[in-house]
Design an enzyme around this catalytic site. Structure first.
Site, PDB file in Angstrom:
ATOM      1  N   ASP A   1      25.951 -43.429   1.202  1.00  0.00           N
ATOM      2  CA  ASP A   1      26.181 -41.979   1.244  1.00  0.00           C
ATOM      3  C   ASP A   1      26.184 -41.531   2.696  1.00  0.00           C
ATOM      4  OD1 ASP A   1      26.267 -39.245   0.888  1.00  0.00           O
ATOM      5  OD2 ASP A   1      24.368 -39.098  -0.179  1.00  0.00           O
TER       6      ASP A   1
ATOM      7  N   HIS B   1      26.771 -41.170  -3.205  1.00  0.00           N
ATOM      8  CA  HIS B   1      26.524 -39.739  -3.359  1.00  0.00           C
ATOM      9  C   HIS B   1      26.955 -39.308  -4.766  1.00  0.00           C
ATOM     10  CE1 HIS B   1      25.885 -35.747  -1.554  1.00  0.00           C
ATOM     11  NE2 HIS B   1      26.825 -35.344  -2.389  1.00  0.00           N
TER      12      HIS B   1
ATOM     13  N   SER C   1      22.690 -32.273  -2.844  1.00  0.00           N
ATOM     14  CA  SER C   1      23.828 -32.169  -1.929  1.00  0.00           C
ATOM     15  C   SER C   1      23.845 -30.803  -1.251  1.00  0.00           C
ATOM     16  CB  SER C   1      25.126 -32.461  -2.693  1.00  0.00           C
ATOM     17  OG  SER C   1      26.211 -32.635  -1.826  1.00  0.00           O
TER      18      SER C   1
END
Length: 308
Positions: free
Chosen positions: A250, A280, A154
Site C-alpha cells: 500500500d 489498500h 483511508s
C-alpha cells in the site's frame, strides 16, 4: 499489477484500480447507493437523520443500534474512506454493522459531502460538525459522552485524525476516546518510501493519489497544513490513543507507521498492526480470511477501549 505477491484471497480486487478523473468520479457518485441490507438486519435498528453541516450545508447520518443494547451506550463515530470523492461501499456498511453488533456499541455513520463539488475543507469541517453534534445530543441519542471513539479508513482516516486535531485545537467539549485507523492517508507530502515504491498497486496507489489531488484540494493554502496532512502537525500531544492498521502493499503503508511513531513520541499508546500480503482496501473482500482476522483484532480493541 501482477508483480506484487498479494494474496489471492482478495480476488478480484487484487487486480483492480479505479480510474480517477472528474467525469468518472461524478458518474460514480450518481450510481453509488446505500445498500438495502443495512435496513434488513433483524439484530440492528437503523435510524436516518439530517443535521447541519459546514457553512449551512447538510450532513446525513445513519445511527446503528444493536438489539438489546443497554443505554447510555458507547458510540463509534464512523467515517468511510473513498479518496474524498466516493461514497461508502457495501463493505463499509458491513463493517459498521459488524462493529455495532460485536463491540456492543452504537455506530454513527457519517455521510459527509464529497469533492470535487465540495473540496477541502468541507469534508473535514462536515465530519467535525457531525462529531460535535453527536456529543451535544448524546443524551437524546442514548450515548455516553465519555465513550465516543472515532474510526476511519483511508481518506476516512484523514478525517478521523483531523476531527481529533480540530477538537484539540478548538478547545471543543468533545474529545474522542480513541482513534481506530485502517490504512489511513495521513501524509500529504507523498514522498515516503511506500509512495515511491507502490505507484501501480491495486485498489489505490500513489499515482491515483496524485490524480485525485486537484479534485480534493484545489486551494491548499486556504486550509491549515495539519488538517490536510496530519503527520505534519506541529504537535500531536493531547491526541487520543490509536489502533493503526497498515497493509503491506500500500502506498499509504508508511503514513500509518509514521503516525504511530509520532504518537508514541508524545507518550500516547499506539497499537500498530501490519497486514502481510494485503493491498489498500483489502477488507472490501469482506469474507476473506485475512479480513475476518483483522476485523476480530479491531473488535477486540473496540471492546477493550469501551470496557465491554
Amino acid at each position: 499489477m501482477g508483480k506484487y505477491p498479494i494474496s489471492k484471497e482478495f480476488f478480484p480486487f487484487n487486480l483492480f484500480a479505479p480510474p480517477i478523473g472528474r467525469r468518472f468520479v461524478q458518474l460514480a457518485q450518481r450510481h453509488m447507493k446505500t445498500p438495502g441490507f443495512l435496513f434488513r438486519d433483524p439484530e440492528l435498528a437503523v435510524e436516518e437523520k439530517t443535521i447541519p453541516g459546514y457553512q449551512g450545508g447538510e450532513i446525513g447520518l445513519y445511527i446503528l443500534t444493536p438489539a438489546g443494547l443497554k443505554e447510555p451506550a458507547p458510540c463509534l463515530f464512523y467515517i468511510h474512506g473513498g479518496g474524498f470523492v466516493f461514497e461508502g461501499s457495501n463493505s463499509h456498511f458491513r463493517l459498521a454493522m459488524t462493529y455495532a453488533k460485536e463491540a456492543c456499541c452504537k455506530v454513527i455513520y457519517v455521510r459527509y459531502r464529497l469533492a470535487p463539488a465540495h473540496p477541502f475543507p468541507v469534508p473535514q469541517e462536515d465530519c467535525y460538525a457531525a462529531l460535535c453534534w453527536v456529543y451535544d445530543h448524546a443524551d437524546a441519542l442514548g450515548i455516553r459522552r465519555d465513550r465516543i471513539g472515532i474510526t476511519g479508513d483511508s481518506a476516512g482516516g484523514t478525517l478521523a485524525v483531523t476531527c481529533c486535531l480540530m477538537a484539540r485545537d478548538r478547545g471543543a467539549a468533545v474529545g474522542p476516546l480513541f482513534q481506530l485507523l485502517v490504512y489511513p492517508w495521513l501524509d500529504g507530502r507523498g514522498n515516503s518510501e511506500s509512495c515511491r515504491r507502490f505507484t501501480d498497486t491495486p485498489m489505490w496507489n500513489s499515482t491515483l493519489s496524485k490524480k485525485v489531488g486537484p479534485l480534493i484540494d484545489p486551494g491548499p493554502a486556504d486550509m491549515p497544513l495539519a488538517y490536510r496532512s496530519p503527520v505534519e502537525a506541529e504537535s500531536h500531544a493531547g491526541l487520543p490513543s490509536a489502533y493503526i492498521e497498515v497493509a503491506e502493499f500500500d502506498c499509504l503503508h508508511d503514513d500509518g507507521v509514521l503516525y504511530a511513531a509520532l504518537l508514541e513520541k508524545e507518550g500516547i499508546e499506539a497499537v500498530l498492526e501490519e497486514v502481510p500480503g494485503a493491498m489498500h482496501g483489502f477488507d472490501t473482500v469482506f469474507k476473506a480470511p485475512t479480513t475476518q482476522r483483522m476485523i476480530r483484532e479491531r473488535v477486540e480493541y473496540l471492546r477493550r477501549m469501551f470496557g465491554v
